[in-house]
Design a protein around this motif. Structure first.
Motif, PDB file in Angstrom:
ATOM      1  N   THR A  78       0.819  -1.205   0.000  1.00  0.00           N
ATOM      2  CA  THR A  78       0.000   0.000   0.000  1.00  0.00           C
ATOM      3  C   THR A  78       0.856   1.259   0.000  1.00  0.00           C
ATOM      4  OG1 THR A  78      -1.750  -1.173   1.206  1.00  0.00           O
ATOM      5  CG2 THR A  78      -1.836   1.220   1.202  1.00  0.00           C
ATOM      6  N   VAL A  79       0.405   2.229  -0.777  1.00  0.00           N
ATOM      7  CA  VAL A  79       0.976   3.579  -0.740  1.00  0.00           C
ATOM      8  C   VAL A  79      -0.131   4.527  -0.270  1.00  0.00           C
ATOM      9  CG1 VAL A  79       0.454   4.051  -3.177  1.00  0.00           C
ATOM     10  CG2 VAL A  79       2.267   5.321  -2.021  1.00  0.00           C
ATOM     11  N   TYR A  80       0.278   5.507   0.520  1.00  0.00           N
ATOM     12  CA  TYR A  80      -0.668   6.438   1.125  1.00  0.00           C
ATOM     13  C   TYR A  80      -0.374   7.867   0.664  1.00  0.00           C
ATOM     14  CZ  TYR A  80      -1.193   2.490   4.328  1.00  0.00           C
ATOM     15  OH  TYR A  80      -1.395   1.242   4.869  1.00  0.00           O
ATOM     16  N   LEU A  81      -1.424   8.670   0.670  1.00  0.00           N
ATOM     17  CA  LEU A  81      -1.277  10.103   0.461  1.00  0.00           C
ATOM     18  C   LEU A  81      -2.040  10.797   1.581  1.00  0.00           C
ATOM     19  CD1 LEU A  81      -0.138  12.327  -1.413  1.00  0.00           C
ATOM     20  CD2 LEU A  81      -2.416  12.421  -2.460  1.00  0.00           C
ATOM     21  N   ARG A  82      -1.291  11.380   2.499  1.00  0.00           N
ATOM     22  CA  ARG A  82      -1.894  12.131   3.582  1.00  0.00           C
ATOM     23  C   ARG A  82      -2.043  13.568   3.128  1.00  0.00           C
ATOM     24  NH1 ARG A  82      -5.208  12.082   8.032  1.00  0.00           N
ATOM     25  NH2 ARG A  82      -4.622  13.768   9.478  1.00  0.00           N
ATOM     26  N   MET A  83      -3.273  14.073   3.160  1.00  0.00           N
ATOM     27  CA  MET A  83      -3.571  15.412   2.672  1.00  0.00           C
ATOM     28  C   MET A  83      -4.094  16.258   3.831  1.00  0.00           C
ATOM     29  SD  MET A  83      -5.355  14.419  -0.957  1.00  0.00           S
ATOM     30  CE  MET A  83      -6.799  13.669  -0.183  1.00  0.00           C
ATOM     31  N   ASN A  84      -3.325  17.253   4.207  1.00  0.00           N
ATOM     32  CA  ASN A  84      -3.709  18.164   5.291  1.00  0.00           C
ATOM     33  C   ASN A  84      -4.075  19.526   4.717  1.00  0.00           C
ATOM     34  OD1 ASN A  84      -3.113  16.216   7.302  1.00  0.00           O
ATOM     35  ND2 ASN A  84      -0.960  16.865   7.346  1.00  0.00           N
ATOM     36  N   SER A  85      -4.796  20.291   5.523  1.00  0.00           N
ATOM     37  CA  SER A  85      -5.163  21.663   5.159  1.00  0.00           C
ATOM     38  C   SER A  85      -5.734  21.730   3.745  1.00  0.00           C
ATOM     39  CB  SER A  85      -3.936  22.583   5.267  1.00  0.00           C
ATOM     40  OG  SER A  85      -3.409  22.547   6.573  1.00  0.00           O
ATOM     41  N   LEU A  86      -6.710  20.899   3.490  1.00  0.00           N
ATOM     42  CA  LEU A  86      -7.275  20.815   2.139  1.00  0.00           C
ATOM     43  C   LEU A  86      -7.932  22.109   1.722  1.00  0.00           C
ATOM     44  CD1 LEU A  86      -8.579  17.186   2.346  1.00  0.00           C
ATOM     45  CD2 LEU A  86      -7.071  18.051   0.553  1.00  0.00           C
ATOM     46  N   LYS A  87      -7.812  22.407   0.433  1.00  0.00           N
ATOM     47  CA  LYS A  87      -8.368  23.620  -0.156  1.00  0.00           C
ATOM     48  C   LYS A  87      -9.356  23.236  -1.267  1.00  0.00           C
ATOM     49  CE  LYS A  87      -3.914  25.941   0.449  1.00  0.00           C
ATOM     50  NZ  LYS A  87      -2.827  26.668  -0.233  1.00  0.00           N
ATOM     51  N   PRO A  88     -10.271  24.112  -1.595  1.00  0.00           N
ATOM     52  CA  PRO A  88     -11.187  23.805  -2.708  1.00  0.00           C
ATOM     53  C   PRO A  88     -10.454  23.473  -4.012  1.00  0.00           C
ATOM     54  CG  PRO A  88     -12.039  25.635  -1.442  1.00  0.00           C
ATOM     55  CD  PRO A  88     -10.669  25.338  -0.886  1.00  0.00           C
ATOM     56  N   GLU A  89      -9.308  24.094  -4.233  1.00  0.00           N
ATOM     57  CA  GLU A  89      -8.547  23.820  -5.456  1.00  0.00           C
ATOM     58  C   GLU A  89      -7.888  22.445  -5.468  1.00  0.00           C
ATOM     59  OE1 GLU A  89      -8.336  26.507  -3.468  1.00  0.00           O
ATOM     60  OE2 GLU A  89      -6.256  27.250  -3.343  1.00  0.00           O
ATOM     61  N   ASP A  90      -7.975  21.726  -4.352  1.00  0.00           N
ATOM     62  CA  ASP A  90      -7.495  20.334  -4.335  1.00  0.00           C
ATOM     63  C   ASP A  90      -8.547  19.369  -4.878  1.00  0.00           C
ATOM     64  OD1 ASP A  90      -6.005  21.041  -1.156  1.00  0.00           O
ATOM     65  OD2 ASP A  90      -4.977  20.902  -3.098  1.00  0.00           O
ATOM     66  N   THR A  91      -9.724  19.877  -5.178  1.00  0.00           N
ATOM     67  CA  THR A  91     -10.784  19.036  -5.724  1.00  0.00           C
ATOM     68  C   THR A  91     -10.361  18.439  -7.060  1.00  0.00           C
ATOM     69  OG1 THR A  91     -12.538  20.264  -4.603  1.00  0.00           O
ATOM     70  CG2 THR A  91     -13.150  19.040  -6.584  1.00  0.00           C
ATOM     71  N   ALA A  92     -10.420  17.125  -7.150  1.00  0.00           N
ATOM     72  CA  ALA A  92      -9.979  16.417  -8.362  1.00  0.00           C
ATOM     73  C   ALA A  92     -10.210  14.921  -8.181  1.00  0.00           C
ATOM     74  CB  ALA A  92      -8.488  16.670  -8.617  1.00  0.00           C
ATOM     75  N   GLN A 114      -7.948   3.380 -11.126  1.00  0.00           N
ATOM     76  CA  GLN A 114      -9.152   3.978 -11.696  1.00  0.00           C
ATOM     77  C   GLN A 114      -9.450   5.355 -11.123  1.00  0.00           C
ATOM     78  OE1 GLN A 114     -11.024   2.637 -14.331  1.00  0.00           O
ATOM     79  NE2 GLN A 114      -9.119   1.468 -14.394  1.00  0.00           N
ATOM     80  N   GLY A 115      -8.845   5.686 -10.013  1.00  0.00           N
ATOM     81  CA  GLY A 115      -9.030   7.005  -9.432  1.00  0.00           C
ATOM     82  C   GLY A 115     -10.063   7.030  -8.326  1.00  0.00           C
ATOM     83  N   THR A 116      -9.917   8.021  -7.455  1.00  0.00           N
ATOM     84  CA  THR A 116     -10.874   8.253  -6.377  1.00  0.00           C
ATOM     85  C   THR A 116     -11.139   9.750  -6.292  1.00  0.00           C
ATOM     86  OG1 THR A 116     -11.373   7.819  -4.039  1.00  0.00           O
ATOM     87  CG2 THR A 116      -9.080   8.362  -4.573  1.00  0.00           C
ATOM     88  N   GLN A 117     -12.403  10.106  -6.151  1.00  0.00           N
ATOM     89  CA  GLN A 117     -12.790  11.513  -6.180  1.00  0.00           C
ATOM     90  C   GLN A 117     -12.580  12.165  -4.813  1.00  0.00           C
ATOM     91  OE1 GLN A 117     -14.203  13.526  -8.804  1.00  0.00           O
ATOM     92  NE2 GLN A 117     -13.860  15.167  -7.317  1.00  0.00           N
ATOM     93  N   VAL A 118     -11.969  13.331  -4.837  1.00  0.00           N
ATOM     94  CA  VAL A 118     -11.846  14.164  -3.643  1.00  0.00           C
ATOM     95  C   VAL A 118     -12.504  15.497  -3.951  1.00  0.00           C
ATOM     96  CG1 VAL A 118     -10.277  15.388  -2.102  1.00  0.00           C
ATOM     97  CG2 VAL A 118      -9.743  13.048  -2.838  1.00  0.00           C
TER      98      VAL A 118
END
Length: 122
Positions: A78-92, A114-118
């Motif tokens: 497994t690989v992880y992506l920890r995303m802090n202080s999310l902004k609207p421009e991180d939507t993708a 296949q991707g996952t929506q944030v």
């Protein structure tokens, strides 16, 4: 062949955190460098972060530097992506990818999930 399955996406408020996961199967996970990319509507797929085969080297895109962290657990494939202080421009849509070393260039990645929506709302 390598199969990559992302999870952990969702809809969150700005300023909060989220962790994405990507599980790999089909070939030994420890053979691969791993990356995360994202694509917003109407935009090109953008590099987010990557990690080398050993895990000793990581790369982070300028737009997420200081907020996002990539890590890997070879025992869990497994690989992880920890995303802090999310902004609207991180939507993708966030995509996991694999190659034999890591790096920033999407054209150098051989396998894609296949991707996952944030979605980040203000």
């Amino acid at each position: 062949q390598v199969q990559l399955v992302e999870s952990g996406g969702g809809s969150v408020q700005a300023g909060t955190s989220l962790t994405l996961s990507c599980v790999a199967s089909g070939r030994p996970f420890a053979d691969f460098g791993m990356g995360w990319f994202r694509q917003a509507p109407g935009k090109e797929r953008e590099f987010v972060a990557s990690i080398s085969v050993s895990g000793f080297n990581t790369w982070v895109g300028d737009s997420v530097k200081g907020r996002f962290t990539i890590s890997r657990d070879n025992a869990k494939n497994t690989v992880y992506l920890r995303m802090n202080s999310l902004k609207p421009e991180d939507t993708a849509v966030y995509y996991c990818a694999a190659n034999n070393f890591g790096g920033r260039s999407r054209v150098e990645y051989d396998y894609w999930g296949q991707g996952t929506q944030v979605t980040v709302s203000s």
